[in-house]
Design an enzyme around this catalytic site. Structure first.
Site, PDB file in Angstrom:
ATOM      1  N   GLU B  52      33.109  55.632 -19.495  1.00  0.00           N
ATOM      2  CA  GLU B  52      33.566  56.392 -20.745  1.00  0.00           C
ATOM      3  C   GLU B  52      32.886  55.758 -21.867  1.00  0.00           C
ATOM      4  OE1 GLU B  52      35.855  55.898 -18.348  1.00  0.00           O
ATOM      5  OE2 GLU B  52      36.383  57.842 -17.831  1.00  0.00           O
ATOM      6  N   PHE B 114      50.962  61.342 -14.739  1.00  0.00           N
ATOM      7  CA  PHE B 114      49.804  60.556 -14.413  1.00  0.00           C
ATOM      8  C   PHE B 114      48.497  60.699 -15.362  1.00  0.00           C
ATOM      9  CE2 PHE B 114      46.031  60.174 -11.799  1.00  0.00           C
ATOM     10  CZ  PHE B 114      45.778  58.898 -11.406  1.00  0.00           C
ATOM     11  N   GLN B 115      47.971  59.776 -15.752  1.00  0.00           N
ATOM     12  CA  GLN B 115      46.820  59.816 -16.372  1.00  0.00           C
ATOM     13  C   GLN B 115      46.997  60.436 -17.689  1.00  0.00           C
ATOM     14  OE1 GLN B 115      43.237  60.882 -14.300  1.00  0.00           O
ATOM     15  NE2 GLN B 115      42.784  58.587 -13.741  1.00  0.00           N
ATOM     16  N   LYS B 164      45.182  70.736 -19.436  1.00  0.00           N
ATOM     17  CA  LYS B 164      44.487  71.207 -17.968  1.00  0.00           C
ATOM     18  C   LYS B 164      44.786  72.814 -17.917  1.00  0.00           C
ATOM     19  CE  LYS B 164      43.582  70.165 -13.317  1.00  0.00           C
ATOM     20  NZ  LYS B 164      43.747  69.212 -12.240  1.00  0.00           N
ATOM     21  N   MET B 475      25.388  34.031 -31.596  1.00  0.00           N
ATOM     22  CA  MET B 475      25.905  34.195 -32.914  1.00  0.00           C
ATOM     23  C   MET B 475      27.434  33.311 -32.850  1.00  0.00           C
ATOM     24  SD  MET B 475      25.316  34.780 -35.839  1.00  0.00           S
ATOM     25  CE  MET B 475      24.402  36.318 -36.151  1.00  0.00           C
TER      26      MET B 475
END
Lengths: 157, 570
Positions: B52, B114-115, B164, B475
């Site tokens: 993502e 969940f999630q 959802k 760097m």
């Protein structure tokens, strides 16, 4: 007086208080008091934020960036009426009862509940008057005190 | 007769079509799955990222290259949390982004389902605004509002979180209303009084500098800027985000000031008597310690975001407005004036001659990034888009690449997000399939998001990647050399270096390698010939090289470290 009072008109939407609080804490601004409640306009709430002089411009600008913040007015202390509510529970006994109630009522507080060993006072007024009441009752043993945050309104149209 | 009912998911896709969105980037998952079903039938191109974070940077690259909205879609929980880096990146660099995330069903919210993640809360400080949709009927209106907020005023990311059950809710399409946000009315037109005051200061200035940045590019004001600078002979410096806003090579362009800016650009500001700052935010990488920044200059500061004005430096003339309108106003007010800046421009040109950017490429020695860049530019198209990672290579590109057009330089300026280059290049190529898109990256950066090479191969996105491999976080190593007595704590990447050519080939790209000076031209020619799939060139470079000039963080721009010997000044 280095304090400034901001009157912030916001959309009454979920999360607005969180957005304002998040902006204030993220930018490290110093806030003395924040109170929020409904207004006479449907769907609009008002927040009263008391802040320090040095951060007031940036506080205003950063809060103005929030989509749900509609308008910010800095109140002129000369033409502002300020008020705060306080609830205070103090210890009493047979010897102190009269003196406590007398002191409180002379300060402008109202007794709302008195038991044998405690009394609850309510007071509305300028924050400095609430401070005075607190100091006055401190020697008797304050059990609990809650203050509602300062709210303010401009006196002129 | 009521219209046919649509699911919330269908409304999402239809709304995107309604907004003429042609390409989106994303990755499906449980909570967002309903939206992926109508997407299957939609003409909208969906580019499936491998992570993502990659999808978010792709949308940013698309937006930075086109100046239009980038759209990314992700699922709840980890999908949304993986977007936080690109969202914050877009917020810092003012990139217009719309993120749509799935959320667990309304009744499960708050139950640690969940999630589940508190996406709106987590992204509050990473977005310009965000929404949680509670009724499918609101979807078209809110998505249009989100686009409006993302693309107007100071652009930025907006996230819309949709549970959802709302995606599955059946409702009618309600034609979106005219957008009216009582708390959001960006000021575009500057106050004429302020423009007058600014013009008066400019007329009197002897050593003016136009200090311009990303705001010029967002406002598409490069032509107006060119007119202002050339007509009235005002030298220009362009910040990292503003590279390309004014053409390098023009005699008035002194390019990038700041921490790794060139000596003349940095010093011009220090010597200036009037800073005309437009679409910039006095970032610490430009100002170093602001106490010592442009101490002799009065400041005109124009920005579309009022909160930027006075945040770091209190200007003599504050102007809130869109860069294009501000500059147009200034040109009108300055009409007919004859600024006496010839001596000033000569002084700066002399300085440029005395303090050039320099490097030494030895015939048989290790490759130097600036040399490789200059060779690449000779071979590539004028309108090629250069997409960078973060670190030494980014600074070298900004110093040595000649940017002549806006939106041809994409990088992560504010947040400094390593891993930006490859996915952002994919986004840019998705927008412009026929242009040369050059992802110029460091090996440390590349390893952060290299799985997106598979996305590029799968989607036939023929980006050209150059991995400058110095086997180090360059760097970090440079700072450790200068400030930490050569104690290279956790900056070396050499113990298990991947075979980048094999890695590229395994992901469906062509892999090439250059090691010596004599390789450079022929390998780049080969790279630029490949247009049917992505190609990666591993370029082995000198790990000991450091980026100069340099003004250490918190230092004064009066003390510019020009080379290694100069470090003794510290």
């Amino acid at each position: 007086m280095s304090e400034r009072i901001l009157s912030v008109l916001v959309e009454d939407k979920p999360g607005v208080l969180a957005r304002v609080a998040s902006t204030i804490s993220r930018r490290g601004f110093n806030i003395n008091s924040l109170a929020v409640g409904p207004t006479n306009i449907q769907g609009r709430s008002k927040m009263t934020i008391v802040t320090e002089l040095e951060s007031v411009e940036q506080v205003k600008k950063q809060l103005n960036k929030l989509i749900n913040v509609i308008k910010i007015v800095e109140l002129d202390p000369e033409n502002t009426i300020e008020s705060e509510v306080l609830l205070l529970k103090v210890s009493i006994n047979k010897d102190t009862q009269t003196s406590v109630i007398e002191k409180a009522s002379l300060s402008g507080a109202k007794s709302v509940d008195v038991g044998s060993d405690y009394a609850v006072f309510e007071m509305t007024g300028a924050s400095k008057d609430l401070d005075k009441l607190e100091n006055l009752l401190k020697p008797f043993g304050i059990i609990e005190m809650i203050r509602g945050g300062r709210i303010a309104i401009q006196t002129k149209l | 007769m009521s219209e046919e009912k649509l699911s919330g998911a269908e409304l999402v896709v239809r709304s995107l079509e309604y907004m003429n969105i042609s390409t989106i980037f994303g990755l499906p998952g449980g909570a967002i799955l309903p939206a992926y079903d109508p997407l299957y039938d939609s003409p909208i191109r969906h580019i499936l990222a491998r992570h993502e974070q990659g999808s978010g940077h792709m949308a940013e690259g698309y937006a930075q290259a086109t100046g239009e909205l980038g759209v990314v879609i992700a699922t709840s929980g980890p999908g949304a949390t993986n977007l936080i880096t690109p969202l914050t990146n877009a917020l810092m660099d003012s990139t217009p982004l719309l993120a749509i995330t799935g959320q667990v069903a309304s009744e499960a919210i708050g139950n640690d389902a969940f999630q589940e993640a508190y996406t709106v809360g987590l992204t509050m400080a990473a977005t310009k605004h965000n929404y949680l949709i509670t009724n499918a009927e609101e979807i078209p209106q809110i998505l249009l509002e989100a686009r409006h907020i993302a693309t107007t005023g100071r652009p930025g990311p907006v996230l819309v979180d949709i549970p959802k059950d709302i995606l599955n809710q059946k409702v009618e399409w309600i034609e979106p209303k005219l957008i009216d946000l009582p708390g959001y009315k960006p000021t575009l037109e500057p106050n004429p009084k302020m423009i007058n005051q600014a013009a008066d200061l400019i007329k009197k200035a002897e050593k003016p500098i136009l200090y311009v940045g990303g705001g010029i590019i967002h406002s598409k004001a490069n032509e107006e800027l060119f007119e202002l600078a050339t007509k009235f002979q005002i030298p220009v410096v362009t910040t990292l985000m503003g590279r390309g806003a004014f053409p390098d090579g023009n005699e008035l362009c002194f390019e990038m000031p700041g921490m790794h800016g060139n000596y003349t650009a940095t010093t011009s500001i220090q010597k200036s008597d009037l800073l005309i700052a437009i679409g910039v935010r006095f970032d610490d990488r430009v100002t170093a310690n602001p106490k010592f920044f442009a101490q002799n200059a009065k400041v005109i500061h124009a920005d579309i975001d009022p909160a930027e004005i006075g945040k770091i430096r209190e200007p003599e003339v504050p102007i809130v407005g869109d860069a294009k309108s501000v500059i147009t106003g200034l040109i009108e007010r300055l009409e007919g004036s004859d600024l006496k800046t010839t001596d000033w421009i000569n002084e700066l040109n002399q300085m440029k001659k005395d303090y050039p950017l320099s490097y030494i490429q030895e015939e048989k020695g290790p490759l130097k990034v600036p040399f490789v860049l200059e060779e690449l530019q000779k071979l590539s198209d004028e309108d090629a888009i250069v997409v960078s990672g973060v670190g030494q290579h980014q600074m070298w590109i900004s110093q040595h690449w000649n940017f002549t057009q806006p939106n041809t330089w994409l990088n992560s300026g504010g947040l400094g997000t390593m891993g930006y280059s490859l996915p952002a290049a994919i986004g840019a190529q998705a927008a412009y399939p026929d242009r040369q898109i050059l992802a110029l990256d460091g090996d440390g950066c590349f390893q952060m998001t290299c799985q997106e090479l598979i996305t590029a191969s799968t989607e036939n996105i023929p980006i050209k990647i150059v991995v400058f491999n110095n086997g180090n976080h360059g760097m970090v190593r440079q700072w450790q050399k200068i400030f930490y007595k050569n104690r290279f704590s956790a900056s070396e990447l050499t113990h298990h270096t991947p075979d980048y050519v094999a890695l590229a080939e395994s992901m469906g790209a062509t892999g090439l390698r250059m090691i010596e000076k004599s390789d450079v031209k022929k390998v780049f020619e080969k790279m630029l010939e490949i247009n049917d799939k992505p190609v990666l060139v591993e370029c082995i470079v000198d790990p000991e090289d450091m980026v100069f000039p340099m003004v250490p963080a918190g230092g004064s721009n009066d003390v510019v470290i020009l080379n290694e010997d100069d470090l003794k000044k510290l």
